[in-house]
Design an enzyme around this catalytic site. Structure first.
Site, PDB file in Angstrom:
ATOM      1  N   CYS A   1       0.833  -1.206   0.000  1.00 32.53           N
ATOM      2  CA  CYS A   1       0.000   0.000   0.000  1.00 32.53           C
ATOM      3  C   CYS A   1       0.867   1.255   0.000  1.00 32.53           C
ATOM      4  O   CYS A   1       1.676   1.459   0.912  1.00 32.53           O
ATOM      5  CB  CYS A   1      -0.931  -0.017   1.209  1.00 32.53           C
TER       6      CYS A   1
ATOM      7  N   CYS B   1       0.396   3.436   3.090  1.00 35.94           N
ATOM      8  CA  CYS B   1       1.128   2.879   4.237  1.00 35.94           C
ATOM      9  C   CYS B   1       2.616   3.219   4.135  1.00 35.94           C
ATOM     10  O   CYS B   1       3.261   3.605   5.122  1.00 35.94           O
ATOM     11  CB  CYS B   1       0.935   1.369   4.308  1.00 35.94           C
TER      12      CYS B   1
END
Length: 505
Positions: free
Chosen positions: A425, A428
């Site tokens: 991600c 993230c």
């Protein structure tokens, strides 16, 4: 019966009738023929007559090539053919009957000089232009865009603070076009703002609407508010993306109000000018559309300072706490300190807050193997290699059983803050530095900092038991409460994370 047509040339009040047979054997010089062509008005009932004239001129040109014939230069030839096609200097009027269009004739007339035009088409080095304009003002960038593309470029106007683009365009002194997507679900205040902008700047906004049949099928099959249940992408595709695609096919470039500080994880790398990665322009094909983002490097506060300084009209919703404005069901006001995009699709996370108009900003995430942080590699299902993140001494990696036990405890010896993440991600990855810094700051404070990888086989469990909607999700497990508290904001900076933790310590 022999088919005939009538050709009449009116010149100095004299009329010259010819039959088809006579016209085909017309024995005038090419110069006289071109003389009549440039000064006369033709009335033709049979398109074959046109072909007879053209063919006759062609034969006489060949016949007189070795005598007194002087070849026309390229400009004259193209002018004559172009005038036939456009019907400007040679207006064609039907006398007795409608003549069927001959595609071959239109193709011939419309393709004269095409290769020459294509040969002159240049391939612009937009990466070089990005470097040249990186520190340029929005005014200079828009001026450059309008100068380069003229009437083939338009400003995309959403009815929010991107009205600044229209003001910048006005300041250039150049003519400009503005278009907008009317989804049919906008706020009343936005429609009123469109009217105000048109009157203020003396322009006509070119509105684009969704296909009625597609909207009907969506609403009849899924209802008016399906996006609250299964996400906004489908509705946005019908009401925004497809209409935008249609609008852009008539342009060679467009101007957007994207800024790098607008949306975490999706707009941080947008350049001031780029070849559009998602849509095609008038010429068709990949690379046929150029996308200008003149305020990419400008902060939101600076946009508002500009609007106030220039006394630019604004959407009334801004005065009620709305910052980023879209459709009425999917937009709400934000609180002080909240990120502007938190008012859009608030039931979803930061990673999903693109409607598809700028989908090229969203990089391919799953299967992306390198995060640039030098962390250790992991294998998933033995097939692909990805790199883990948040790998620091002060960040404790929790297993499935570990997070389950933590969630079941009613009285914990220490409070915990845990991030639910996926290493692929991008959001993230972008937050990794802040989260690691948070762990270092909380070291020795009595608050444990952990991480739990919640993608793959663990996702269903995390969605059911840990309030996971998307990545990243941050939970705070209080010392004397069994239910964790979910971090509600999109902000991933260490100060915002620290404020969240301190609120429950």
């Amino acid at each position: 019966m022999q088919e005939t047509w009538m050709f009449s040339a009116q010149n100095n009040h004299e009329t010259y009738p010819f039959s088809g047979k006579q016209a085909s054997s017309l024995n005038k010089s090419s110069e006289n023929a071109m003389h009549y062509a440039s000064r006369c008005e033709y009335h033709i009932t049979d398109l074959d007559g046109w072909l007879a004239i053209w063919f006759s001129l062609f034969l006489h040109a060949l016949a007189s090539r070795t005598s007194s014939f002087q070849p026309l230069n390229r400009v004259s030839v193209q002018s004559v053919v172009g005038n036939i096609h456009r019907q400007q200097k040679w207006p064609v009027k039907m006398v007795s009957a409608e003549v069927k269009r001959s595609d071959s004739v239109v193709t011939l007339a419309s393709t004269v000089g095409t290769s020459e035009v294509n040969d002159k088409r240049e391939t612009e080095d937009y990466e070089k232009m990005v470097k040249e304009l990186e520190n340029a003002s929005p005014l200079r960038i828009i001026d450059k865009a309008l100068e380069k593309f003229g009437n083939d470029i338009a400003i995309a106007f959403s009815g929010a603070e991107d009205v600044a683009l229209i003001e910048y365009a006005r300041l250039t002194g150049r003519p400009f076009r503005v278009f907008s997507l009317d989804t049919g679900r906008l706020n009343l205040e936005t429609y009123q703002f469109f009217d105000t902008v048109e009157k203020c700047y003396g322009i006509h906004i070119e509105y684009t609407f969704p296909d009625a049949i597609e909207v009907q099928e969506l609403v009849r099959s899924k209802g008016l508010f399906s996006f609250y249940e299964d996400g906004h992408q489908e509705c946005c595709r019908v009401r925004k993306v497809l209409p935008l695609k249609k609008a852009l096919t008539g342009l060679r470039a467009w101007i957007t109000g994207q800024r790098k500080d607008q949306s975490p994880g999706t707009r941080a790398d947008i350049p001031v000018v780029q070849v559009d990665p998602s849509f095609e322009g008038a010429d068709g094909g990949i690379g046929s559309l150029v996308k200008w983002n003149p305020v990419a490097n400008i902060q939101g506060r600076d946009i508002w300072n500009f609007l106030r300084a220039m006394d630019v009209p604004i959407n009334a919703l801004h005065l009620r706490g709305y910052v980023s404005i879209g459709c009425e069901p999917c937009t709400r006001a934000v609180l002080p300190g909240q990120h502007e995009r938190e008012g859009r699709w608030w039931w979803e996370d930061g990673r999903a807050k693109e409607c598809g108009l700028h989908k090229g900003n969203i990089k391919q995430e799953e299967g992306s193997l390198v995060n640039g942080n030098g962390n250790s590699a992991m294998h998933i299902n033995g097939t692909a290699t990805v790199y883990d993140i948040f790998c620091r001494e002060n960040v404790i990696s929790l297993s499935r059983s570990g997070i389950e036990n933590l969630a079941k405890l009613k009285n914990r010896s220490e409070p915990w803050v845990v991030v639910l993440y996926a290493s692929w991600c991008r959001v993230c990855q972008a937050m990794e530095g802040s989260y690691v810094e948070l762990a270092d700051t909380l070291g020795g404070s009595g608050v444990k900092v952990g991480k739990f990888r919640a993608d793959g086989d663990q996702r269903a469990f995390a969605e059911k038991e840990l309030q996971l909607v998307s990545f990243p999700t941050i939970l705070f497990f209080p010392k004397h409460s069994s239910r964790p508290v979910k971090y509600p904001s999109e902000k991933g900076d260490v100060d915002s994370l620290m404020a969240f933790v301190n609120a429950f310590r």
